[in-house]
Design a protein around this motif. Structure first.
Motif, PDB file in Angstrom:
ATOM      1  N   SER A  16      52.881  32.124  50.341  1.00  0.00           N
ATOM      2  CA  SER A  16      52.397  30.744  50.576  1.00  0.00           C
ATOM      3  C   SER A  16      51.431  30.308  49.487  1.00  0.00           C
ATOM      4  CB  SER A  16      51.730  30.653  51.953  1.00  0.00           C
ATOM      5  OG  SER A  16      52.612  31.043  52.985  1.00  0.00           O
ATOM      6  N   LEU A  17      51.832  30.520  48.265  1.00  0.00           N
ATOM      7  CA  LEU A  17      50.939  30.229  47.138  1.00  0.00           C
ATOM      8  C   LEU A  17      50.646  28.740  47.028  1.00  0.00           C
ATOM      9  CD1 LEU A  17      52.392  32.798  44.647  1.00  0.00           C
ATOM     10  CD2 LEU A  17      49.976  32.606  45.247  1.00  0.00           C
ATOM     11  N   LYS A  18      49.427  28.448  46.597  1.00  0.00           N
ATOM     12  CA  LYS A  18      48.939  27.079  46.443  1.00  0.00           C
ATOM     13  C   LYS A  18      48.538  26.842  44.986  1.00  0.00           C
ATOM     14  CE  LYS A  18      46.850  27.328  51.069  1.00  0.00           C
ATOM     15  NZ  LYS A  18      45.573  27.191  51.825  1.00  0.00           N
ATOM     16  N   PRO A  19      48.524  25.602  44.549  1.00  0.00           N
ATOM     17  CA  PRO A  19      48.090  25.331  43.169  1.00  0.00           C
ATOM     18  C   PRO A  19      46.701  25.893  42.873  1.00  0.00           C
ATOM     19  CG  PRO A  19      49.158  23.402  44.085  1.00  0.00           C
ATOM     20  CD  PRO A  19      49.042  24.389  45.210  1.00  0.00           C
ATOM     21  N   GLU A  20      45.833  25.922  43.868  1.00  0.00           N
ATOM     22  CA  GLU A  20      44.482  26.454  43.650  1.00  0.00           C
ATOM     23  C   GLU A  20      44.434  27.965  43.491  1.00  0.00           C
ATOM     24  OE1 GLU A  20      45.476  24.374  46.100  1.00  0.00           O
ATOM     25  OE2 GLU A  20      44.463  24.820  48.009  1.00  0.00           O
ATOM     26  N   ASP A  21      45.564  28.630  43.681  1.00  0.00           N
ATOM     27  CA  ASP A  21      45.647  30.065  43.409  1.00  0.00           C
ATOM     28  C   ASP A  21      45.903  30.342  41.925  1.00  0.00           C
ATOM     29  OD1 ASP A  21      47.456  30.380  46.477  1.00  0.00           O
ATOM     30  OD2 ASP A  21      45.357  30.918  46.132  1.00  0.00           O
ATOM     31  N   THR A  22      46.131  29.298  41.153  1.00  0.00           N
ATOM     32  CA  THR A  22      46.371  29.462  39.722  1.00  0.00           C
ATOM     33  C   THR A  22      45.150  30.073  39.046  1.00  0.00           C
ATOM     34  OG1 THR A  22      47.926  27.611  39.614  1.00  0.00           O
ATOM     35  CG2 THR A  22      46.813  28.224  37.565  1.00  0.00           C
ATOM     36  N   ALA A  23      45.363  31.187  38.364  1.00  0.00           N
ATOM     37  CA  ALA A  23      44.266  31.907  37.717  1.00  0.00           C
ATOM     38  C   ALA A  23      44.835  33.103  36.978  1.00  0.00           C
ATOM     39  CB  ALA A  23      43.243  32.374  38.747  1.00  0.00           C
ATOM     40  N   ASN A  24      43.960  33.732  36.211  1.00  0.00           N
ATOM     41  CA  ASN A  24      44.267  35.032  35.637  1.00  0.00           C
ATOM     42  C   ASN A  24      43.770  36.079  36.628  1.00  0.00           C
ATOM     43  OD1 ASN A  24      45.299  36.740  33.731  1.00  0.00           O
ATOM     44  ND2 ASN A  24      43.749  36.337  32.183  1.00  0.00           N
ATOM     45  N   TYR A  25      44.660  36.960  37.046  1.00  0.00           N
ATOM     46  CA  TYR A  25      44.337  37.962  38.056  1.00  0.00           C
ATOM     47  C   TYR A  25      44.064  39.315  37.384  1.00  0.00           C
ATOM     48  CZ  TYR A  25      45.517  34.819  41.857  1.00  0.00           C
ATOM     49  OH  TYR A  25      45.517  33.769  42.746  1.00  0.00           O
ATOM     50  N   TYR A  26      42.933  39.901  37.758  1.00  0.00           N
ATOM     51  CA  TYR A  26      42.486  41.144  37.153  1.00  0.00           C
ATOM     52  C   TYR A  26      42.436  42.269  38.188  1.00  0.00           C
ATOM     53  CZ  TYR A  26      40.857  38.212  33.319  1.00  0.00           C
ATOM     54  OH  TYR A  26      40.783  37.323  32.278  1.00  0.00           O
ATOM     55  N   CYS A  27      42.824  43.435  37.724  1.00  0.00           N
ATOM     56  CA  CYS A  27      42.740  44.629  38.548  1.00  0.00           C
ATOM     57  C   CYS A  27      41.407  45.325  38.269  1.00  0.00           C
ATOM     58  CB  CYS A  27      43.916  45.543  38.178  1.00  0.00           C
ATOM     59  SG  CYS A  27      43.968  47.092  39.036  1.00  0.00           S
ATOM     60  N   ASN A  28      40.827  45.897  39.308  1.00  0.00           N
ATOM     61  CA  ASN A  28      39.510  46.535  39.200  1.00  0.00           C
ATOM     62  C   ASN A  28      39.531  47.875  39.904  1.00  0.00           C
ATOM     63  OD1 ASN A  28      36.837  46.911  40.984  1.00  0.00           O
ATOM     64  ND2 ASN A  28      36.250  46.012  39.020  1.00  0.00           N
ATOM     65  N   ALA A  29      38.855  48.853  39.301  1.00  0.00           N
ATOM     66  CA  ALA A  29      38.743  50.178  39.917  1.00  0.00           C
ATOM     67  C   ALA A  29      37.282  50.607  39.902  1.00  0.00           C
ATOM     68  CB  ALA A  29      39.595  51.191  39.161  1.00  0.00           C
ATOM     69  N   ILE A  30      36.833  51.152  41.002  1.00  0.00           N
ATOM     70  CA  ILE A  30      35.467  51.662  41.086  1.00  0.00           C
ATOM     71  C   ILE A  30      35.515  53.102  41.566  1.00  0.00           C
ATOM     72  CG2 ILE A  30      33.223  51.463  42.206  1.00  0.00           C
ATOM     73  CD1 ILE A  30      33.702  48.482  42.466  1.00  0.00           C
ATOM     74  N   ILE A  31      34.928  53.983  40.757  1.00  0.00           N
ATOM     75  CA  ILE A  31      34.814  55.393  41.130  1.00  0.00           C
ATOM     76  C   ILE A  31      33.340  55.746  41.049  1.00  0.00           C
ATOM     77  CG2 ILE A  31      35.452  57.759  40.601  1.00  0.00           C
ATOM     78  CD1 ILE A  31      37.987  56.699  39.338  1.00  0.00           C
ATOM     79  N   VAL A  32      32.753  55.991  42.193  1.00  0.00           N
ATOM     80  CA  VAL A  32      31.312  56.259  42.281  1.00  0.00           C
ATOM     81  C   VAL A  32      30.592  55.064  41.666  1.00  0.00           C
ATOM     82  CG1 VAL A  32      29.522  57.966  41.951  1.00  0.00           C
ATOM     83  CG2 VAL A  32      31.887  58.697  42.069  1.00  0.00           C
ATOM     84  N   LYS A  33      29.892  55.246  40.562  1.00  0.00           N
ATOM     85  CA  LYS A  33      29.146  54.138  39.952  1.00  0.00           C
ATOM     86  C   LYS A  33      29.859  53.542  38.743  1.00  0.00           C
ATOM     87  CE  LYS A  33      26.397  57.236  37.048  1.00  0.00           C
ATOM     88  NZ  LYS A  33      25.038  57.618  36.629  1.00  0.00           N
ATOM     89  N   TYR A  34      31.062  54.039  38.448  1.00  0.00           N
ATOM     90  CA  TYR A  34      31.791  53.578  37.273  1.00  0.00           C
ATOM     91  C   TYR A  34      32.814  52.516  37.669  1.00  0.00           C
ATOM     92  CZ  TYR A  34      29.678  57.734  35.336  1.00  0.00           C
ATOM     93  OH  TYR A  34      28.769  58.684  34.949  1.00  0.00           O
TER      94      TYR A  34
END
Length: 114
Positions: A83-101
Motif C-alpha cells: 500500500s505504498l504512498k507518494p510520501e514513502d518516496t525516499a532513499n532507504y538505508y539498511c542499518n546494523a547495530i552490534i553492541v555499540k557499533y
C-alpha cells in the motif's frame, strides 16, 4: 563490513516492493537490524527495526503497511512494503547495530508515483 541494499524502484501508489539488505563482515545473528529512509530536504528517519530475537518496531506512518523480517541463515533483512504512498518516496538505508557499533548501507531509492 558491507550492507548491500537492493529492491528499490518506481512503483505506483498502492503498489508493493520488497527491499533486501545482505550483510557481510559481521556476525549477523547478533546484530539488531533496521531500515531508515531519507527524502530530499528531510532528515533521515526510522522506518522499522528488528532485534536479534525478532522483536519488531515500526514508525507510526508505516504500521500496518510495512513488515520487517530477517533470515539469519542468509544474513539478510527484508522490508516488505505494501500500500505504498507518494510520501514513502525516499532513499532507504539498511542499518546494523552490534553492541555499540553501528553500520550503514548505501541505500536504495524508492519512488512512488503515478
Amino acid at each position: 563490513v558491507q550492507l548491500q541494499a537492493s529492491g528499490g524502484g518506481l512503483v505506483q501508489p498502492g503498489g508493493s516492493l520488497r527491499l533486501s539488505c545482505a550483510a557481510s563482515g559481521i556476525i549477523f545473528s547478533i546484530a539488531d537490524m533496521g531500515w531508515y529512509r531519507q527524502a530530499p530536504g528531510k532528515q533521515r528517519e526510522l522506518v522499522a527495526t528488528i532485534t536479534t530475537r525478532g522483536t519488531t518496531n515500526y514508525a507510526d506512518s508505516v504500521k500496518g503497511r510495512f513488515t520487517i523480517s530477517r533470515d539469519n541463515a542468509k544474513n539478510t533483512v527484508y522490508l516488505q512494503m505494501n500500500s505504498l504512498k507518494p510520501e514513502d518516496t525516499a532513499n532507504y538505508y539498511c542499518n546494523a547495530i552490534i553492541v555499540k557499533y553501528e553500520f550503514w548501507g548505501q541505500g536504495t531509492q524508492v519512488t512512488v508515483s503515478s
